[in-house]
Design an enzyme around this catalytic site. Structure first.
Site, PDB file in Angstrom:
ATOM      1  N   ASN A  64     -88.290  32.296  46.553  1.00  0.00           N
ATOM      2  CA  ASN A  64     -89.027  30.911  46.035  1.00  0.00           C
ATOM      3  C   ASN A  64     -89.348  30.296  45.335  1.00  0.00           C
ATOM      4  O   ASN A  64     -90.220  29.377  44.447  1.00  0.00           O
ATOM      5  CB  ASN A  64     -88.889  30.152  47.575  1.00  0.00           C
ATOM      6  CG  ASN A  64     -90.186  31.037  48.273  1.00  0.00           C
ATOM      7  OD1 ASN A  64     -90.649  32.176  48.004  1.00  0.00           O
ATOM      8  ND2 ASN A  64     -91.243  30.417  48.141  1.00  0.00           N
ATOM      9  N   GLN A  90     -83.658  29.478  49.284  1.00  0.00           N
ATOM     10  CA  GLN A  90     -83.591  29.251  48.231  1.00  0.00           C
ATOM     11  C   GLN A  90     -82.541  29.230  47.504  1.00  0.00           C
ATOM     12  O   GLN A  90     -82.420  28.763  45.867  1.00  0.00           O
ATOM     13  CB  GLN A  90     -85.011  29.780  47.520  1.00  0.00           C
ATOM     14  CG  GLN A  90     -85.458  28.820  46.481  1.00  0.00           C
ATOM     15  CD  GLN A  90     -86.185  27.680  46.331  1.00  0.00           C
ATOM     16  OE1 GLN A  90     -85.838  26.796  46.054  1.00  0.00           O
ATOM     17  NE2 GLN A  90     -86.844  27.890  47.128  1.00  0.00           N
ATOM     18  N   GLY A 129     -81.790  22.865  55.247  1.00  0.00           N
ATOM     19  CA  GLY A 129     -80.925  21.568  54.388  1.00  0.00           C
ATOM     20  C   GLY A 129     -81.932  21.145  53.428  1.00  0.00           C
ATOM     21  O   GLY A 129     -81.273  20.323  52.389  1.00  0.00           O
ATOM     22  N   HIS A 130     -82.975  20.495  53.294  1.00  0.00           N
ATOM     23  CA  HIS A 130     -84.124  19.902  52.670  1.00  0.00           C
ATOM     24  C   HIS A 130     -84.085  21.084  51.242  1.00  0.00           C
ATOM     25  O   HIS A 130     -84.841  19.906  50.626  1.00  0.00           O
ATOM     26  CB  HIS A 130     -85.239  19.843  53.067  1.00  0.00           C
ATOM     27  CG  HIS A 130     -86.477  20.750  53.266  1.00  0.00           C
ATOM     28  ND1 HIS A 130     -87.063  20.886  52.626  1.00  0.00           N
ATOM     29  CD2 HIS A 130     -86.292  21.778  54.060  1.00  0.00           C
ATOM     30  CE1 HIS A 130     -88.493  22.495  52.732  1.00  0.00           C
ATOM     31  NE2 HIS A 130     -87.900  22.763  53.947  1.00  0.00           N
ATOM     32  N   THR A 151     -82.600  20.200  72.837  1.00  0.00           N
ATOM     33  CA  THR A 151     -81.048  18.898  72.516  1.00  0.00           C
ATOM     34  C   THR A 151     -81.158  19.236  71.114  1.00  0.00           C
ATOM     35  O   THR A 151     -82.092  19.422  69.964  1.00  0.00           O
ATOM     36  CB  THR A 151     -81.651  17.863  72.685  1.00  0.00           C
ATOM     37  OG1 THR A 151     -81.789  17.418  74.162  1.00  0.00           O
ATOM     38  CG2 THR A 151     -80.666  16.955  72.323  1.00  0.00           C
ATOM     39  N   CYS A 166     -96.595  26.157  50.282  1.00  0.00           N
ATOM     40  CA  CYS A 166     -97.011  26.181  51.349  1.00  0.00           C
ATOM     41  C   CYS A 166     -98.141  27.492  51.625  1.00  0.00           C
ATOM     42  O   CYS A 166     -99.366  27.207  52.289  1.00  0.00           O
ATOM     43  CB  CYS A 166     -96.127  26.744  52.740  1.00  0.00           C
ATOM     44  SG  CYS A 166     -95.113  28.331  52.014  1.00  0.00           S
TER      45      CYS A 166
END
Length: 389
Positions: free
Chosen positions: A151, A181, A202-203, A239, A326
């Protein structure tokens, strides 16, 4: 604004928003329920799972939906290792030295539980040294984790070679790959052929934040990290986010369909960006350009501390990162660059510029102009002041 931080997160694709809207505004059923509203949600969820599986090259029942790559990595590393030790298979875990913190922290947690944890070194190009990896494996190794694409520097691993080493030296070990990545750039069906555990999110591909999956293929078994109502075959309670699953599936399909065109386009933009940066002088690129994905440039800009540079870039409308997003803001060298042999001082002068589906020629032009001005300003400020005569 020139957004060059796609490796951290990508803007939502418009098609993804359109696909999610019906489930955000009216599809409120809980897919675990029995009434017709709940069953409509269940159908949408399982259709999304089927679409995700088709792109990843696995069966729908092998897709465990998660809240993203971090949860998928935790479930893979800790879940698989604990399940293997419970079964009496062994207690050895080996991860590459350049893994995402989600994998490294999971490995360290296992160490506190009595697992033997080892780290596979990489070369200056960020590629795992398979000979040294082999030296860290034995018959009691139960899990090996090597990310497909790094990444920070974009290095692409030879997963087939890694898998061959694991089969030879640790025949009972499972191979996990963090493909978070890799998804924008590589067809992950090849990874599914050799790694029974694969993490995706997903992002990074124009999908929604908070979505992801772990592929769990035979012979892999994992112990759940999140206990609950038995969702996801009992491997991940809670959920299900139906809208998120639909958006994730849509983003994966769009990424796969456009990859052949997007890869060369972004490689051209990255190369133009690299050439413009090289013209500044004192620039050292990290990694082997021939073995990195099209969307990531990471390098040192000599005489300029990365955090100072990023501050000026942000003020001028250019978004970038120092190392992994991060850890951005921390005054410490990137563990990835350190593992590649980059000295601390050089690492603290390194930046990551990453491109994605919204990046344009105008973004590159804007970024190069802003970076050049900022570098000149910072280098001038660092020149020693000569005393007046």
């Amino acid at each position: 604004m020139a957004y060059l931080d796609h490796a951290a997160t990508t803007p939502l694709r418009p098609e993804v928003v359109d696909a999610m809207l019906p489930f955000l505004t009216g599809g409120h059923g809980n897919p675990s329920g029995g009434h017709r509203v709940a069953q409509r949600a269940k159908v949408a969820l399982e259709e999304a799972r089927e679409r995700i599986a088709a792109v990843l090259g696995c069966a729908p029942g092998e897709v465990v939906l998660t809240s993203g790559g971090t949860e998928a990595d935790n479930l893979a590393v800790k879940g698989a290792a604990r399940a293997a030790r419970d079964a009496g298979i062994g207690d050895g875990v080996v991860v590459s030295a350049i893994e995402h913190k989600a994998v490294l922290a999971s490995a360290e947690r296992l160490r506190t539980e009595g697992f033997r944890v080892g780290y596979a070194p990489v070369g200056p190009d960020g590629i795992v040294d398979t000979d040294r990896l082999a030296g860290r494996l034995d018959e009691d190794t139960v899990l090996v984790s090597v990310m497909l694409v790094n990444n920070e520097v974009g290095a692409v691993q030879d997963l087939d070679a890694v898998a061959a080493v694991v089969r030879e030296h640790a025949p009972r070990a499972l191979l996990h790959t963090d493909a978070v990545q890799a998804a924008p750039w590589l067809d992950l069906r090849g990874a599914a052929a050799v790694a029974p555990l694969i993490s995706v999110t997903g992002h990074k591909i124009g999908g929604p934040v908070g979505t992801g999956a772990l592929v769990v293929r035979p012979p892999a078994t994992v112990r759940p990290e999140i206990e609950g109502g038995g969702q996801e075959r009992g491997l991940r309670g809670g959920t299900n986010d139906v809208a998120g699953a639909v958006g994730f599936a849509t983003a994966l399909e769009l990424t796969a369909a456009r990859r052949d065109a997007e890869g060369p386009r972004l490689a051209g933009l990255r190369d133009r960006l690299a050439a413009g940066l090289a013209a500044l002088g004192g620039v050292e690129r990290h990694g082997d350009p021939a073995r990195t994905v099209p969307g990531i440039w990471n390098g040192r800009i000599g005489g300029v501390e990365s955090e100072e540079l990023l501050f000026l870039l942000d003020a001028a409308g250019v978004q970038a990162a120092a190392g992994a997003s991060c850890s951005s803001g921390a005054a410490e060298a990137s563990h990835v660059l350190s593992a590649m042999g980059v000295e601390r001082g050089a690492a603290l002068e390194s930046v990551r510029l990453s491109l994605g589906h919204t990046t344009t020629d105008a973004d590159v032009d804007e970024a190069l102009g802003v970076i050049a001005a900022a570098v000149e300003r910072l280098r001038e400020a660092r020149k020693p002041v000569r005393p007046a005569s």
